[in-house]
Design a protein around this motif. Structure first.
Motif, PDB file in Angstrom:
ATOM      1  N   ALA A   8      12.552   9.378   3.844  1.00 40.30           N
ATOM      2  CA  ALA A   8      11.929   8.447   2.903  1.00 40.30           C
ATOM      3  C   ALA A   8      12.983   7.502   2.322  1.00 40.30           C
ATOM      4  O   ALA A   8      12.741   6.299   2.162  1.00 40.30           O
ATOM      5  CB  ALA A   8      11.224   9.216   1.791  1.00 40.30           C
ATOM      6  N   GLU A  50       4.624  17.055   4.183  1.00 40.87           N
ATOM      7  CA  GLU A  50       4.121  16.280   5.329  1.00 40.87           C
ATOM      8  C   GLU A  50       2.635  15.981   5.139  1.00 40.87           C
ATOM      9  O   GLU A  50       2.163  14.903   5.521  1.00 40.87           O
ATOM     10  CB  GLU A  50       4.345  17.060   6.630  1.00 40.87           C
ATOM     11  N   LEU A  60       2.421  13.137   2.901  1.00 39.91           N
ATOM     12  CA  LEU A  60       2.828  11.924   3.613  1.00 39.91           C
ATOM     13  C   LEU A  60       1.679  11.414   4.489  1.00 39.91           C
ATOM     14  O   LEU A  60       1.403  10.211   4.546  1.00 39.91           O
ATOM     15  CB  LEU A  60       4.050  12.205   4.481  1.00 39.91           C
ATOM     16  N   MET A  74       6.126   6.232   0.417  1.00 43.32           N
ATOM     17  CA  MET A  74       6.609   7.406   1.151  1.00 43.32           C
ATOM     18  C   MET A  74       7.421   8.318   0.247  1.00 43.32           C
ATOM     19  O   MET A  74       7.200   9.528   0.192  1.00 43.32           O
ATOM     20  CB  MET A  74       7.511   6.937   2.294  1.00 43.32           C
TER      21      MET A  74
END
Lengths: 217, 217
Positions: free
Chosen positions: B156, B81, B84, B104
């Motif tokens: 993703a 995360e 991301l 992503m």
DNA sequence: GTCGCCATGTGTACGCTGTCCACAACGGCA
DNA sequence: TGCCGTTGTGGACAGCGTACACATGGCGAC
């Protein structure tokens, strides 16, 4: 009387091939339960010898495990060579076509994954001991064909380049990509989230993974 | 609704949060030495408690290891995360472009591999305990964002399909391919043949691997 | 032939581990 | 207030890896 019924009746003193016996016992334990199941005392027990005898041939448990691991790498190579033999090149007099090269690379992947599925314990043991590139070609890791799994991938990739199936510019270190991909699937299958999937689904995932490598390499 | 706080670490009799303490000790041991290093007695020692106390909270060592492993999966999700967040979509008002989706998926892979390299012990522990798909979404495996690594890959991939970066026909089970690829590289890097390669080479291999996934998925 | 060396095996022992059992103290509930 | 279930303690056991001292016996040097 003097008829020797027992194969190892009196291991009187000299065992003769204790190192090999310990290694074989280790492999058997690894087959049943992976690296953690390789237990030094149990190996000596199976070899009919006292626990400390092992220390004449292996520095410690880790050394035994390393030897077992290397043997497992050899078995892995054997399985790959078996798959390669099952998909011989279609060309004549040793000429390779591009399709042959692709089939070769695919066979390497199939063999690798077949080994993981058929012998999960040995597979996990083979890749459980930390190692590095400088030992990727050690003779101890080779199969009966004299080649290590790493070498076999390399050979298939060379064929890919030679036949034009893969641009030469991408050849360098391509082993890592191919290997990582297949190795990862192997891990996921034997004790990752793909565990328990039926054979058909695993076959399908395998096929798609190899397609991906073929397309993306 | 009670404000749980224990100003003094009074170890009189009731520990209060023994389960958590054992888990945290387990995570610390895993960080230092991987799954084999998580030792039940040592965990109780670090928690300042007698060895048997652990059995009030975990059936056996395996149960403790499983809990530690789940926590590690959560950390892995956190790291993903984080990656991301470092690569936010370029589009405005939540609109995703195809490039965003590719970024992503790439970020997920980068985060996964960054975790493997930054916390090899936790990484190995996370994926050392056999598991299967039916538990891939357990809340215990989620990070602070509430999502497991498996879910993050899926998100993703969904974005890839939505933006047309990947044909919908290939979406099914594509998690396995993406995951296997990245997972395999992680394993090879931390205790496979790629161990010891300098950071630049690893970065390069990572980049090429993600390219391959992008092309081949 | 004989002798001695040293590689290879044995025996004993220690600390560590996971785990079982019986018992003790606390804290919430009747 | 008294009881009882939850959570902790203490002791014990088998099995592990491994260190140290000792026994054996096959092989080469004389």
């Amino acid at each position: 009387m003097s008829d020797e019924e027992q194969p190892p009746p009196r291991s009187t003193y000299r065992h003769g091939g204790l190192r090999d016996a310990l290694l074989e016992a280790g492999v058997e334990m690894a087959r049943e339960g992976g690296p953690d199941a390789v237990v030094l005392r149990e190996a000596t027990r199976r070899a009919g010898v006292s626990p400390n005898a092992a220390y004449r041939h292996f520095a410690d448990r880790e050394a035994l495990l390393k030897a077992v691991s290397d043997a497992c790498l050899g078995f892995s190579a054997d399985r790959i060579e078996q798959e390669l033999a099952a998909h011989p090149p279609t060309g004549h007099d040793g000429a390779f076509t591009e399709a042959d090269a692709r089939a070769m690379l695919r066979a390497v992947g199939l063999g690798y994954l077949a080994f993981a599925r058929e012998e999960p314990g040995l597979f996990r043991t083979a890749y459980s001991v930390p190692d590095d590139l400088s030992h990727a070609f050690d003779a101890g890791k080779a199969g009966r064909g004299g080649r290590t799994p790493f070498q076999l991938v390399g050979i298939a990739l060379d064929a890919m380049v030679e036949t034009g199936a893969m641009p030469a510019a991408r050849r360098q270190n391509a082993e890592f990509l191919a290997w990582a991909t297949v190795h990862g699937l192997g891990m996921l299958i034997i004790d990752g989230p793909l565990r328990g999937l039926d054979d058909r689904m695993v076959d399908f995932a395998t096929s798609r993974l190899l397609d991906m490598v073929d397309r993306g390499l």
